[in-house]
Design a protein around this motif. Structure first.
Motif, PDB file in Angstrom:
ATOM      1  N   LEU A 120      -0.006   5.658   0.660  1.00 53.31           N
ATOM      2  CA  LEU A 120      -0.917   6.780   0.780  1.00 53.31           C
ATOM      3  C   LEU A 120      -0.263   7.991   0.133  1.00 53.31           C
ATOM      4  O   LEU A 120       0.897   8.290   0.419  1.00 53.31           O
ATOM      5  CB  LEU A 120      -1.212   7.090   2.244  1.00 53.31           C
ATOM      6  CG  LEU A 120      -1.768   5.953   3.093  1.00 53.31           C
ATOM      7  CD1 LEU A 120      -2.080   6.457   4.500  1.00 53.31           C
ATOM      8  CD2 LEU A 120      -3.004   5.348   2.459  1.00 53.31           C
TER       9      LEU A 120
ATOM     10  N   SER B 151      -2.980   0.554  -3.969  1.00 53.36           N
ATOM     11  CA  SER B 151      -2.801  -0.800  -3.450  1.00 53.36           C
ATOM     12  C   SER B 151      -2.432  -1.718  -4.607  1.00 53.36           C
ATOM     13  O   SER B 151      -2.970  -1.597  -5.709  1.00 53.36           O
ATOM     14  CB  SER B 151      -4.072  -1.293  -2.750  1.00 53.36           C
ATOM     15  OG  SER B 151      -5.184  -1.264  -3.628  1.00 53.36           O
TER      16      SER B 151
ATOM     17  N   SER C 248      -2.705   6.974   8.402  1.00 56.98           N
ATOM     18  CA  SER C 248      -2.714   8.387   8.052  1.00 56.98           C
ATOM     19  C   SER C 248      -2.524   9.224   9.313  1.00 56.98           C
ATOM     20  O   SER C 248      -3.108   8.939  10.358  1.00 56.98           O
ATOM     21  CB  SER C 248      -4.044   8.759   7.388  1.00 56.98           C
ATOM     22  OG  SER C 248      -4.133  10.162   7.210  1.00 56.98           O
TER      23      SER C 248
ATOM     24  N   LEU D  50       0.833  -1.191   0.000  1.00 58.80           N
ATOM     25  CA  LEU D  50       0.000   0.000   0.000  1.00 58.80           C
ATOM     26  C   LEU D  50       0.872   1.247   0.000  1.00 58.80           C
ATOM     27  O   LEU D  50       2.009   1.223   0.463  1.00 58.80           O
ATOM     28  CB  LEU D  50      -0.874   0.053   1.262  1.00 58.80           C
ATOM     29  CG  LEU D  50      -1.925  -1.013   1.500  1.00 58.80           C
ATOM     30  CD1 LEU D  50      -2.492  -0.853   2.915  1.00 58.80           C
ATOM     31  CD2 LEU D  50      -3.038  -0.881   0.481  1.00 58.80           C
TER      32      LEU D  50
ATOM     33  N   TYR E 202      -5.185   1.713   7.136  1.00 58.55           N
ATOM     34  CA  TYR E 202      -5.486   0.957   5.925  1.00 58.55           C
ATOM     35  C   TYR E 202      -4.721  -0.358   5.980  1.00 58.55           C
ATOM     36  O   TYR E 202      -3.531  -0.382   6.297  1.00 58.55           O
ATOM     37  CB  TYR E 202      -5.068   1.743   4.684  1.00 58.55           C
ATOM     38  CG  TYR E 202      -5.653   3.138   4.615  1.00 58.55           C
ATOM     39  CD1 TYR E 202      -6.802   3.397   3.872  1.00 58.55           C
ATOM     40  CD2 TYR E 202      -5.064   4.194   5.301  1.00 58.55           C
ATOM     41  CE1 TYR E 202      -7.349   4.674   3.810  1.00 58.55           C
ATOM     42  CE2 TYR E 202      -5.597   5.476   5.257  1.00 58.55           C
ATOM     43  CZ  TYR E 202      -6.739   5.702   4.512  1.00 58.55           C
ATOM     44  OH  TYR E 202      -7.276   6.967   4.463  1.00 58.55           O
TER      45      TYR E 202
ATOM     46  N   GLN F  56      -9.931   9.163  -2.193  1.00 59.87           N
ATOM     47  CA  GLN F  56     -10.534   9.540  -0.923  1.00 59.87           C
ATOM     48  C   GLN F  56     -11.315  10.840  -1.110  1.00 59.87           C
ATOM     49  O   GLN F  56     -10.980  11.641  -1.961  1.00 59.87           O
ATOM     50  CB  GLN F  56      -9.441   9.737   0.127  1.00 59.87           C
ATOM     51  CG  GLN F  56      -8.602   8.475   0.364  1.00 59.87           C
ATOM     52  CD  GLN F  56      -7.695   8.591   1.550  1.00 59.87           C
ATOM     53  OE1 GLN F  56      -8.123   8.327   2.661  1.00 59.87           O
ATOM     54  NE2 GLN F  56      -6.453   8.986   1.331  1.00 59.87           N
TER      55      GLN F  56
ATOM     56  N   ILE G 153      -5.222   6.420  -2.409  1.00 61.53           N
ATOM     57  CA  ILE G 153      -4.620   5.222  -1.838  1.00 61.53           C
ATOM     58  C   ILE G 153      -4.253   4.326  -3.009  1.00 61.53           C
ATOM     59  O   ILE G 153      -5.089   4.061  -3.871  1.00 61.53           O
ATOM     60  CB  ILE G 153      -5.601   4.474  -0.922  1.00 61.53           C
ATOM     61  CG1 ILE G 153      -6.253   5.411   0.085  1.00 61.53           C
ATOM     62  CG2 ILE G 153      -4.906   3.326  -0.212  1.00 61.53           C
ATOM     63  CD1 ILE G 153      -7.483   4.810   0.731  1.00 61.53           C
TER      64      ILE G 153
END
Length: 413
Positions: free
Chosen positions: A78, A85, A364, A76, A375, A97, A83
């Motif tokens: 951020l 993945s 986060s 992952l 996450y 988001q 995000i």
């Protein structure tokens, strides 16, 4: 017990580039011409926090389960409003988001993805086929994520393949250029214009972001490298040989070994993270333990400060946010830990919900209702989003959860 439900609002007061600065050190602000013209106000019916009347430290709520991968979620990242993945099914999914909708999907057919990092308007992905791929991100193109290079680059090859001195023995009767990894690339780290790659071939390689050239290859460990982190001129590599090694480059010289942090005997180190501005190092052990060391950046006084039995099975990944450390395990659970001043950790909660081992975690730093967003990606092919309460949320008096949310809106910068 039924908990009151409050939706929260995420605001941005300035334009948000496709890949922009975030809480992660691997992300940085992308070029201004990649930014949308106007600022946005986001509201999301999907992101809902369900609070007890007095949320306790480590309590959590599941916000979303995202199913879009064709294989196990392996890593992952951020970055700004997104995000990213990636999976062992070769696909990389971009989620936007705060509504967590699937924004884009790319990278299919390029080999199982083991690691990814982002910087500026570029995404670097490490693959099982021993190559690193570079993707350029732009809203101006229909192909938002465009493959622009594969490392080592053709230019790098052409500059080295003629000289026999550039070849190294990788296994019996087989040689490769030293700029090539000979096995799956398991981890990436980025810092100050450099990318570091660790591989199952036991080597650590250093690449320059500006021209994508491989600058150095280090025979770093006696077994596969599983985790990397770079900070303030130091590179930390975690290996299946049970060690975390610390590397430093002095001036224009090559990287040299500056220290070794010994884990448990015959126990693989699966991940490594730094806390407290690099003064705390934590490693994830295959015996279910989290091991920590405390010291200073000159490596003169490192000492063991934490040996915490965290899970019943192997700890596969770690992440940190503020004073919290999160651990993902093969036992399908996520541990939430609070750091002590001494460097020790104590449990404040356990998250359960994945139907398979938890392979990757990212947290986060943005505060949401006196908690943070976590996450997690698992071998059950799902990406899950959690809200985790901080200790401070239980101590605040005179304000309701909805007031806390209004006071501490999550801001995407």
């Amino acid at each position: 017990m039924e908990y009151p439900t409050y939706s929260f609002v995420i605001e941005s007061t300035s334009s948000t580039p496709l890949l922009s600065a975030s809480s992660s050190s691997i992300c940085s602000t992308s070029e201004s011409d990649e930014s949308p013209a106007n600022s946005h106000r986001f509201t999301s019916p999907d992101l809902i926090c369900r609070f007890p009347n007095i949320p306790s430290c480590g309590s959590y709520r599941s916000l979303a389960v995202l199913n879009g991968h064709i294989g196990s979620v392996s890593c992952l990242a951020l970055c700004g409003e997104f995000i990213l993945s990636a999976s062992q099914g070769k696909d990389i999914v971009v989620w936007q988001q705060p509504d967590l909708r699937q924004f884009a999907k790319f990278g299919q057919g390029q080999g199982s993805v083991k690691a990814l990092v982002t910087v500026g308007n570029k995404v670097f992905t490490a693959h099982q086929d021993s190559r690193i791929r570079v993707w350029k991100v732009s809203r101006r193109s229909e192909n938002i994520f465009k493959l622009i290079a594969t490392l080592p680059t053709t230019k790098d090859y052409l500059g080295k393949f003629m000289k026999q001195s550039n070849y190294v023995q990788t296994r019996r009767n087989h040689k490769r250029l030293w700029i090539e990894h000979a096995d799956s690339i398991s981890c990436l780290a980025i810092y100050d214009g450099m990318i570091y790659s660790g591989s199952w071939d036991k080597t650590l390689k250093v690449w320059r972001v500006s021209d994508l050239k491989c600058l150095e290859s280090i025979r770093a460990h006696d077994d596969a490298i599983n985790g990397l982190v770079a900070h303030k001129g130091l590179v930390y590599s975690a290996s299946a040989d049970g060690k975390i090694k610390v590397w430093e480059k002095e001036g224009n010289s090559y990287y040299s070994l500056k220290g070794i942090l010994e884990g448990h005997k015959d126990v693989s180190m699966n991940s490594v993270i730094l806390c407290d501005d690099g003064r705390l190092v934590y490693g994830a052990g295959s015996d279910g333990c989290i091991i920590g060391w405390k010291g200073d950046l000159n490596l003169s006084s490192w000492k063991l400060v934490c040996e915490q039995k965290a899970h019943q099975m192997a700890v596969l990944c770690l992440c940190s946010v503020g004073e919290y450390v999160c651990s993902g395990s093969a036992d399908k659970s996520i541990g939430i830990w609070k750091r002590e001043i001494s460097g020790g950790i104590y449990s404040v909660g356990v998250i359960r919900g994945h139907e398979g081992p938890v392979k990757c975690l990212q947290a986060s730093s943005h505060t949401v209702g006196s908690g943070f967003l976590l996450y997690s990606g698992g071998l059950d092919r799902s990406l899950r989003v959690w809200w985790v309460a901080k200790e401070e949320s239980a101590k605040r008096e005179g304000s309701s959860p909805i007031q806390q949310i209004m006071e501490e809106k999550c801001r995407l910068v």
